[in-house]
Scaffold this active site. Sequence first.
Site, PDB file in Angstrom:
ATOM      1  N   ARG A  61       0.840  -1.188   0.000  1.00 14.38           N
ATOM      2  CA  ARG A  61       0.000   0.000   0.000  1.00 14.38           C
ATOM      3  C   ARG A  61       0.876   1.240   0.000  1.00 14.38           C
ATOM      4  NH1 ARG A  61      -1.689   0.687   4.437  1.00 14.38           N
ATOM      5  NH2 ARG A  61      -0.932  -1.185   5.475  1.00 14.38           N
ATOM      6  N   LYS A 202      -8.339  -2.419   1.974  1.00 14.35           N
ATOM      7  CA  LYS A 202      -8.104  -1.458   3.042  1.00 14.35           C
ATOM      8  C   LYS A 202      -8.887  -0.161   2.786  1.00 14.35           C
ATOM      9  CE  LYS A 202      -5.591  -3.182   6.377  1.00 14.35           C
ATOM     10  NZ  LYS A 202      -5.276  -4.583   6.128  1.00 14.35           N
ATOM     11  N   HIS A 222      -8.680  -3.461  13.599  1.00 16.09           N
ATOM     12  CA  HIS A 222      -7.679  -4.115  12.740  1.00 16.09           C
ATOM     13  C   HIS A 222      -7.157  -5.315  13.521  1.00 16.09           C
ATOM     14  CE1 HIS A 222      -3.623  -3.891  10.385  1.00 16.09           C
ATOM     15  NE2 HIS A 222      -4.511  -4.632   9.751  1.00 16.09           N
ATOM     16  N   SER A 240       0.789  -4.653  10.597  1.00  8.22           N
ATOM     17  CA  SER A 240       1.152  -5.568   9.521  1.00  8.22           C
ATOM     18  C   SER A 240       2.357  -6.428   9.893  1.00  8.22           C
ATOM     19  CB  SER A 240       1.467  -4.736   8.277  1.00  8.22           C
ATOM     20  OG  SER A 240       1.688  -5.587   7.200  1.00  8.22           O
ATOM     21  N   LYS A 244      -1.286 -11.635  12.905  1.00  8.56           N
ATOM     22  CA  LYS A 244      -2.741 -11.793  12.969  1.00  8.56           C
ATOM     23  C   LYS A 244      -3.205 -13.005  12.162  1.00  8.56           C
ATOM     24  CE  LYS A 244      -3.669  -7.670  11.374  1.00  8.56           C
ATOM     25  NZ  LYS A 244      -2.265  -7.244  11.259  1.00  8.56           N
ATOM     26  N   THR A 245      -2.763 -13.069  10.908  1.00 10.93           N
ATOM     27  CA  THR A 245      -3.219 -14.155  10.039  1.00 10.93           C
ATOM     28  C   THR A 245      -2.636 -15.494  10.505  1.00 10.93           C
ATOM     29  OG1 THR A 245      -3.318 -12.602   8.209  1.00 10.93           O
ATOM     30  CG2 THR A 245      -3.363 -14.936   7.646  1.00 10.93           C
ATOM     31  N   ASP A 259      -8.215 -10.223   9.592  1.00 11.97           N
ATOM     32  CA  ASP A 259      -7.675  -8.853   9.506  1.00 11.97           C
ATOM     33  C   ASP A 259      -8.602  -7.706   9.916  1.00 11.97           C
ATOM     34  OD1 ASP A 259      -5.173  -7.454   8.589  1.00 11.97           O
ATOM     35  OD2 ASP A 259      -6.554  -6.476   7.225  1.00 11.97           O
ATOM     36  N   ARG A 324       2.296 -12.352  -1.085  1.00 13.81           N
ATOM     37  CA  ARG A 324       1.013 -12.574  -0.412  1.00 13.81           C
ATOM     38  C   ARG A 324       0.188 -13.635  -1.116  1.00 13.81           C
ATOM     39  NH1 ARG A 324      -0.935  -9.346   4.195  1.00 13.81           N
ATOM     40  NH2 ARG A 324       0.730  -7.829   4.468  1.00 13.81           N
TER      41      ARG A 324
END
Length: 537
Positions: A61, A202, A222, A240, A244-245, A259, A324
């Site tokens: 991003r 996002k 988030h 990031s 989390k994932t 997410d 990703r």
Amino acid sequence: MQEFGLKSSKSGLEDLGIKQVKEAHWNLSPAELTEEAVKNGEGTITDTGALMADTGEFTGRSPQDKFTVKDEKTQDTVWWGDINFPISSENFDALHQKMAAFLADKKVYVRDMHAGAHSKYRLNVRVVNTQAWHNMFCYNMFLRPTEEEYKNFQPNFTIINIPEFKANPAEDGTRQENFTIVNFTKRMILIGGTGYAGEMKKGIFSVLNYTLPHEEGVLSMHCSANVGEKGDTAVFFGLSGTGKTTLSADPNRGLIGDDEHGWSDDKVFNFEGGCYAKVIDLTREKEPQIYDAIRFGAIVENTRFQEGSRSVNYEDASVTQNTRTSYPIHHIDNALPQSIAEPPKNIFFLTADAFGVLPPVSKLTPGQAMYHFISGYTAKVAGTEVGIKDPVPSFSACFGAAFLPLHPTKYAEMLGKKMKEQNVNVWLINTGWTGGPFGVGARMKLPYTRAMITAALNGELDNVDYVQHNIFGVSMPTTCPNVPDEVLSPRNTWKDKEAYDAKANHLASEFVKNFAQYADFANEEIMAGAPKASADA
Ligand SMILES: Nc1ncnc2c1ncn2[C@@H]1O[C@H](COP(=O)(O)OP(=O)(O)OP(=O)(O)O)[C@@H](O)[C@H]1O
Ligand SMILES: O=C([O-])CC(=O)C(=O)O
Ligand SMILES: [Mn+2]
């Protein structure tokens, strides 16, 4: 214009100011989109059936190029500054017109989808793409309407995403040729000049981060979330790359999402319909669920093949560290079909502390929890954002300031109230470095982090001894099942204790410096959660 696929009878492209395109393909299936992507030269097929595509110049991003239209609706509600950059509605309208005209001789892929698994808070989103793989990314990442819902679909937010369209900064009010612009009044997001698909997800996240807290009293977060057999929900906040994932994919717990979530009075619910996982150095051994999710229907981004084969070489970072995969959530076996569960019993703040200072697991008081939530600390290493190579301390309020249109204290107040009312346990997990900083120590072993989280969730840390960290004041368990004791105190893991104390003091001073901007908001309880530099170090 020629139109194909399953189109809504209620509204078409004209409603978006798009008068003319060469072909419009509505709501194609993943099989059709995979075929289109290959035909268009956008990608190739891997040996597990996934679609492999490149995002182009932008492999992350670009937060500096994200704008919000400043108008009557937003001027007094949005938190303007170096996160929410203003742009005029005249600039927006002109760009919108140029983009619509740009599409006159192009093939477009249109998709209707939902954001928000709670029916009461659902947003109907329509996306217009020029790239088939982007449209498939949206199929994966947003919630998928039924056939009936497609027919009657009416969007209440739209994304127009044209990577090939470049702005002229001198004329268009952007910083560079690439841009993401959110217009809350026209309920539209324009994306141009970048092929990074994450801008779309996002972008809508930013929209929900405005509408839900501001208009619906729902806290947007988030975070990832999962739920145990007893219905006990856990949420994992983190910036990031903090895990989390990775950590929400747990074979013993149902996945809610990886997410973006909302916390309403009665539920925690996913905003999305899929996951977007980092795949750098991915192995089946360490992350079996994610590895196995990469099959037909999944997309891998910016990866390369092993030489002479169609197997993805996950170690290849030649395009970017931020490789990703996106896949629909049902690619994870134990994902909850409805992506909705009870409010959390446990909250984890994940941080990847590249200084090796914070303990790998610790328990926070309510004041410390608020302090750490508002601080939103991690160390940024090369990854999701453009232009970052060396690790730097990074504070991002609420673990996601880049996506927050409102002032962070709005979210913090809501979280604080919910945590108190529902008596939630809050844990700080350092998935970052141990035994020294980045370059000296090593990243915490994933099986240990998993064991710490499992122990916290199972109540196995309820009756063990704790010691307080001398500077951060957080409570560190002295034992934890399946983790060697010596890992639990970070100072223990450093050879040079003085170097540890110096680094810890330094990090503490960074926290204090950063927190100064929230002094007006913080009460005594929150300030008691601040780290205290020790005089003797
Ligand atoms: N101890 C650890 N705990 C968690 N993740 C770890 C650990 N050690 C290494 N990792 C790696 O760190 C990365 C964590 O990335 P993950 O995709 O989970 O981040 P995320 O928080 O979901 O980020 P984003 O918001 O950008 O999607 C993975 O590549 C994972 O393999
Ligand atoms: O948005 C992205 O590109 C990836 C992500 O989840 C984040 O940065 O938090
Ligand atoms: Mn994220």
